[in-house]
Design an enzyme around this catalytic site. Structure first.
Site: not given
Ligand SMILES: *Cc1c(COP(=O)(O)O)cnc(C)c1O
Length: 427
Positions: A159, A244, A273
């Site tokens: 994700f 990520d 986040k």
């Molecule tokens: C939540 C998340 C995203 C996307 O972040 P948003 O602020 O919702 O756009 C990207 N990568 C990972 C691993 C995430 O958990």
């Protein structure tokens, strides 16, 4: 517009909208909102630390913390103070000008992560997009990949956000269906399999984008040594490693970065986040100098990215994590929490796994719906959310105390006991 709102969770309350009687408050969201979420039946009105309260004054322990965006606890006083102070001074000017806030934020972020430079955005999605753009351009400028031919490799179950390019990298049919066509040059390999990476790399490969632990994928931990092996393969093949850490970073897994567990330093790093301290969307793409140098003035940007308000909050969010030892807390408390959760004996539980305060309970979804468990947890005062219909995510604010976690374990245990009995009765 006159909103005469009357809330209640169990009766069917009404409110009036311009004098017309309508049903419960959440139905305002149903009536006027897009239908792209299916929230649990609770209306939250206040938060403090690890707790939130609903419109009837019931208190809940937040074991979800907005997918790790609220690692500092709700309405953290230090962060609220910085936010309000800066909001009264200077909030948004765009990147057309320097501000006194951005430099210190980027400097501390680079120092703490070992990266050379950082590019501020707002959401995680935007920072991932930034990483992909940087990687492609790097491949054209530095690796001699023919124009328009660069490839990005990502993993099954990933994700990375919801933009068109990023869902183009997703292996989840629902995230993709109806949203094509997707950009070319995207490739998916199995997660946790370093050999698959070695085989997938070609001379056109620009980057490997990976989560050190898959969050939305269901708190999936790869085999030990996976990330280090991937880093080695990437280095040998001159492929960029893009980590990520939007969800796993900033102390969540018990180290400042999840990459730190294996001593891996990626070429590009994505944070988001918790970087916004649970108050604002703040994200960063950080990179080694040679990678970040692909961007010149006008190549990329964001109206709100790096604004003084976000920078002030982001800087304070980073300071709190280090000064209050949130990563160490996460490691220590997470170990105990995981152990306690594993002591819950239930035939409905398939697996309990995690690292730090980033834990998933995988259930036998053929016997009980994950959502049902989340609804029962809500009844006993615990907020959580299922991911992929099979995993209950437990990721509280990192400021949580041991006794609060123990209280959570007892409530969770009770829910499984009651459900087990009712499941047995049905079958
Ligand atoms: C939540 C998340 C995203 C996307 O972040 P948003 O602020 O919702 O756009 C990207 N990568 C990972 C691993 C995430 O958990």
């Amino acid at each position: 517009m006159d909103l005469g709102v009357e809330y209640s969770r169990f009766t069917v309350p009404v409110f009036t909208l311009n004098g017309v009687i309508m049903t419960v408050e959440p139905s305002l969201e149903d009536r006027y909102g897009a239908n792209n979420y299916h929230p649990l039946p609770v209306v939250l009105v206040r938060g403090e630390g690890v707790y939130v309260w609903d419109n009837e004054g019931r208190r809940y322990l937040d074991m979800m913390s907005a997918y790790s965006a609220v690692s500092h606890g709700h309405c953290n006083p230090r962060l609220v103070s910085v936010l309000t102070h800066q909001a009264q001074k200077l909030a948004v000017v765009s990147r057309a000008f320097h501000t006194d806030q951005l430099g210190p934020f980027l400097a501390l972020a680079c120092e703490l992560t070992g990266m050379d430079r950082a590019l501020p955005m707002n959401t995680g999605t935007e920072a991932v997009e930034t990483a992909l753009k940087a990687a492609r351009k790097w491949a054209y400028l530095n690796k001699g990949v023919a124009d328009g031919q660069a490839e990005i490799i990502a993993c099954q179950g990933n994700f990375h956000g919801r933009s068109i390019a990023i869902v183009g990298l997703s292996s989840e049919p629902q995230y993709r269906k109806g949203f094509g066509p997707f950009p070319a040059g995207l490739k998916i390999i199995p997660y946790g399999d370093a050999d698959a990476l070695a085989q997938a790399i070609t001379t056109r490969t620009a980057a490997f984008l990976v989560e050190p632990i898959q969050g939305e994928g269901g708190i999936v931990l790869p085999p030990d040594g996976y990330l280090a092996r991937c880093a080695e393969i990437c280095r040998e093949c001159r492929v960029l490693l893009l980590a990520d850490e939007v969800q796993t970073g900033l102390g969540r897994t018990g180290r400042f970065l999840a990459c730190d567990h294996e001593g891996v330093k990626p070429d590009g790093l994505i944070l988001g986040k918790a970087l916004g301290g649970g108050l604002l969307p703040v994200s960063l793409f950080l990179a080694r100098d040679q990678l970040m140098r692909v961007f010149g003035p006008g190549d990329h940007g964001s109206t709100f990215g790096g604004n003084p308000l976000a920078a002030a909050v982001g800087l304070e969010a980073l300071k709190i994590i280090t000064e209050e030892g949130l990563a160490e807390r996460s490691a220590e408390l997470g170990r105990e929490f995981l152990e306690s959760l594993r002591s819950i004996r239930s035939s409905l539980i398939r697996d309990v796994r995690g690292r730090g305060l980033f834990i998933g309970i995988e259930i036998h979804s053929e016997r009980v719906a994950a959502r049902t468990i989340c609804e029962r947890l809500l009844d006993v005062g615990i907020l959580s959310k299922e991911t992929h219909d099979t995993v209950i995510r437990l990721a509280p604010p990192l400021t949580i105390r041991a006794d609060q976690l123990q209280d959570a374990v007892e409530r969770i245990r009770r829910v499984f006991e009651v459900l087990e009995r009712s499941v047995r009765k049905v079958s």
